[in-house]
Design a protein around this motif. Structure first.
Motif, short mmCIF file in Angstrom:
data_model
loop_
_atom_site.label_atom_id
_atom_site.label_comp_id
_atom_site.label_asym_id
_atom_site.label_seq_id
_atom_site.Cartn_x
_atom_site.Cartn_y
_atom_site.Cartn_z
N ASN A 223 0.85 -1.18 0.00
CA ASN A 223 0.00 0.00 0.00
C ASN A 223 0.89 1.23 0.00
O ASN A 223 2.13 1.12 -0.01
N ASP A 225 1.64 3.20 2.26
CA ASP A 225 2.40 3.40 3.49
C ASP A 225 3.60 2.45 3.58
O ASP A 225 4.26 2.39 4.62
N GLU A 227 3.45 -0.83 3.48
CA GLU A 227 3.09 -2.05 4.18
C GLU A 227 2.61 -3.09 3.17
O GLU A 227 2.01 -2.75 2.14
#
Length: 478
Positions: A223, A225, A227
């Motif tokens: 994603n 971010d 992650e």
């Protein structure tokens, strides 16, 4: 003048709101993936596997059929075998490429099971160019996940898992991997769909249009971010190349598997001990359910559910506090539940709900046995609901592969224009229950049809067995 000032102030306010909206949208649409790629790439690895494959030492002679030499070569090969001379074989190395990612600084690496399956050697190449040999900690073919371990003198860069349930259709994602041997390649796209099922019992795939090709298998889907929300596992393609339909096993499935592999070296899934099928609209109507939801129990072999009192014909509507929409969801929830845990299972039975306490077994150790014997009465044939049925004898049961001791009616013929034929019933099927009551004669069958009509039911639920496998079928009685 005041009116003009008021209008100007209103326009200024609208302009500020519009500017804030545009700024928000600009933040949601990344101008570049460069920073993200730079931050996560050190934790992504290329995986090369080697396997010893035995091959014949040389090609067998090809002799035209009818040739005078045909008998000579046949006799020659037979003499070699009779003399105990084994066929000369040589070893060759078979190499395969895949991807993976580091999940801890002490060297645990996640990839696909099919990337490393049957490999003799597994070589991990890091973004820095360093190479280390890996060992297999554990594998789970059901989700196609494998956990590897490398030993490094220095702490390794790693990436965390995300809560994949928070991923939404339309979110930006980035795939990193080793497509077609072109290591550390990045592709970007969006989440195209959620909760895709392909072929396994525990499937929960995220679909993406980020380019995924052969060699991406086992690599991470990130994603924004940084992650990991999924492990790239499969593509849908008519030609083997990316057409923008790729599938990543959801991180929440993967983390549960990885935790078990890390702790036990194998998976330990919960086992409820029932056979189930989805509840269709007509089955729901026949049972008196308000909606076609839950998992319909077709059989209860010896195990946790039998001990807890769950019966064939029950509809499991909640499990351990979670609503059950269908069989796939129930299998996934049970599999993710701790072995040995006592859970509350709510079932719909004969118009009311009951709560039963079931202590889960372990799926990997489950052994299902079925009772056996058989009635020896002479069959009496009768045509009912487009089905020609007769009582099941011991001889018929043996021929049809039905467990000894099973009582019921065998379908000897069927009207191909009937609803029963449309619903999939065929000659050789064995009907053991009608209206959730056991039947052993045509008279029993007809009695259940009348009982359904008197109760105002539009459908009658039949429990049908074929090749030993049970399923429910609802037929109209109107």
């Amino acid at each position: 003048m005041r009116a003009i000032q008021a209008v100007a102030a209103l326009l200024l306010g609208l302009a500020l709101v519009l500017a804030q909206t545009l700024a928000t949208n600009a933040r949601e649409i990344p101008g570049s993936f460069a920073d993200l790629a730079e931050s996560v790439s050190p934790a992504v690895v290329n995986i090369t596997t080697s396997t010893n494959v035995a091959t014949p030492g040389g090609p067998a002679p090809i002799v035209p059929e009818g040739s005078p030499l045909e008998d000579f070569f046949r006799d020659f090969m037979e003499r070699q075998q009779q003399d105990g001379r084994p066929e000369q074989r040589r070893q060759r190395r078979s190499n395969a490429l895949g991807s993976g990612f580091v999940i801890s600084e002490d060297g645990y690496i996640v990839t696909n099971n099919h990337v490393i399956e049957q490999a003799d050697e597994i070589l991990i190449e890091f973004f820095s160019g360093e190479e280390l040999e890996a060992t297999v900690v554990g594998t789970d073919p059901n989700t196609d996940i494998a956990l590897l371990k490398v030993d490094s003198d220095e702490p390794l860069p790693f990436v965390p898992f995300a809560d994949s349930d928070t991923a939404r259709v339309g979110d930006w994602v980035m795939a990193v991997g080793n497509p077609l041997g072109q290591g550390f390649s990045v592709s970007a796209g969006i989440v195209s769909a959620r909760n895709r099922a392909l072929s396994g019992s525990y499937d929960d795939y995220i679909q993406t249009d980020a380019a995924i090709n052969r060699g991406n298998s086992g690599g991470p889907l990130f994603n924004m971010d940084g992650e990991v929300i999924g492990v790239n596992t499969a593509i849908l393609s008519p030609n083997g190349g990316s057409i923008g339909i790729g599938f990543s096993m959801a991180a929440n499935v993967v983390t549960n598997v990885v935790d078990q592999l890390q702790e036990f070296g194998e998976t330990r899934r919960g086992w409820l001990g029932v056979r189930i099928q989805d509840v269709t609209e007509d089955v729901a109507e026949a049972l008196g359910l308000a909606s076609a939801e839950g998992a319909l129990v077709t059989d209860v072999p010896p195990g946790p559910s039998a001990e807890a009192g769950i019966e064939a014909g029950d509809v499991i509507v909640t499990f351990d506090g979670s609503e059950v929409e269908d069989t796939r969801e129930l299998v996934r929830i049970v599999g993710n539940t701790e072995v040995g845990k006592a859970v509350r299972v709510v079932v719909f039975r004969e118009g009311t709900t009951q709560t039963l306490l079931v202590t889960l077994g372990r799926r990997e150790e489950a052994e299902r046995t079925f009772p056996a014997s058989a009635p020896a009465d002479e069959p009496i044939e009768e045509e009912i609901m487009g089905l020609t049925v007769s009582e099941l004898t011991a001889e018929m049961a043996e021929q049809l592969g039905v467990a000894d001791g099973t009582a019921g009616l065998v379908v000897t013929d069927i009207d191909e224009t009937s609803e029963a034929f449309e619903k999939g019933l065929r000659a050789g099927d064995v009907i053991t229950e009608a209206g959730q009551n056991k039947i052993s004669s045509p008279a029993d069958f007809e009695a259940q049809i009348e009982a359904a009509k008197e109760a105002g039911r539009k459908s009658l639920l039949l429990l049908v067995r074929r090749d030993g496998e049970p399923r429910f079928v609802a037929l109209s009685v109107g």
